[in-house]
Design an enzyme around this catalytic site. Structure first.
Site: not given
Ligand code: NAP
Length: 293
Positions: A52, A119, A96
């Site tokens: 990322k 997200d 994460q």
């Protein structure tokens, strides 16, 4: 059979985003800034977060990686999230997963401001997606929709079977495919581990989207001739012939399915790169969405 090339499509999307960043810079605007929180040292998570950060570099975004120890308390993690919520330089951020067992993932998700939830996991984001309001859509389902759109796969009036009902893949996928949009307008069946006669249902799918995390689960006999097959699964399977000691395997048995379907996503190189590109798309739209959320 044609491959739905997620790697190539993701590169196209990244090039488009890089162009947009250049336009933002040229008019003296603020470059999008993505932050990521990584708790502990899980091998797969390390790789995902590193990718990322690399993706941000490639398109010209700013990025910040916040590494926290595996034994951090839940409250200390929530404090970091609050700081990111309040930091006006950060446009969006992710935490994460998976998180260490002692941390409640739901509390963490709820702590992220919907305005920075790139997200798309928060209840506010999911609710707005269900109502087709502007929001961040979870990266993997969004990536699948983008792939279908760019390959001009007809979805209206088709029977779409989604296998797996997780909050981040299967359930939002089923909602997006049934929405009144293009792609969308499909008649959707969502199946899961309690569904009897799953193979029979899969055989009726014009579009089959599989997200269960069971390597090679869907075999050729479960697929209708000419179906479009989207394999979301990624599992690390031990492979001594690889330097890493593993290979990535999808939920679809590629060799037996490829002879029956019209389109298929490979693993790797299918949905994975599209997921990464989607996170960048969400970060790009964070500034515009901030005033609406
Ligand atoms: P998850 O949270 O573990 O959910 C799995 C779902 O599959 C559950 O709904 C489960 O049903 C269902 N399931 C499990 N075994 C089944 C079976 N034998 N028959 C029918 N349904 C079954 O997984 P996830 O997060 O959705 O991820 C799924 C896979 O996609 C994993 O391999 C993951 O690594 C991969 N993934 C890939 C990307 C990408 O970018 N390509 C992104 C996210 C995830 P129940 O609800 O009944 O338990």
């Amino acid at each position: 059979m044609q491959i739905l090339d997620g790697k190539q499509t993701a590169e196209q999307i990244k090039a488009e985003i890089a162009d947009e960043v250049n336009r933002i810079k040229a008019r003296g605007g603020k470059v999008p800034h993505l932050a990521a929180i990584l708790v502990g040292n899980d091998g797969a998570s390390e790789t995902y977060v590193a990718n990322k950060v690399l993706d941000c570099k490639q398109v010209g975004f700013d990025s910040t990686l916040i590494r926290l120890p595996a034994d951090i308390t839940e409250q200390a993690l929530l404090d970091h999230i609050q700081q990111l919520n309040e930091n006006s330089d950060i446009d969006g951020f992710i935490v994460q997963v998976p998180l260490p067992k002692h941390i409640d993932e739901t509390r963490v998700t709820l702590a992220i401001s919907p305005a920075k939830d790139v997200d798309g996991f928060s209840p506010a984001s999911v609710g707005r997606m269900c109502l087709a309001l502007p929001t961040f859509i979870s990266a993997t389902p969004n990536g699948v929709m983008e792939l279908l759109k760019r390959y001009q796969i007809e979805t209206a009036g088709k029977h779409c079977v989604v296998v797996g009902r997780s909050n981040i893949v299967g359930t939002p996928m089923s909602i997006l495919m049934s929405r009144n949009s293009n792609p969308g307008n499909a008649t959707v069946t969502l199946v899961h581990s309690r569904t009897p006669n799953m193979a029979d249902i899969c055989r009726t799918a014009d579009i089959l989207i599989v997200a269960i995390g069971k390597p090679d689960f869907v075999t050729g006999d479960m697929v209708k001739d000419g179906a479009v097959v989207i394999d979301v699964g990624i599992t690390r399977v031990a492979d001594a012939s690889k330097a890493s000691g593993f290979r990535l395997t999808g939920d679809v048995h590629f060799e037996s399915v490829k002879t029956k379907c019209s389109f298929i996503t490979p693993v790797p190189g299918g949905v994975g790169p599209m997921t990464r590109a989607s996170l960048l798309q969400n970060t790009l739209k964070a500034q515009a969405l901030r005033d609406q959320l």
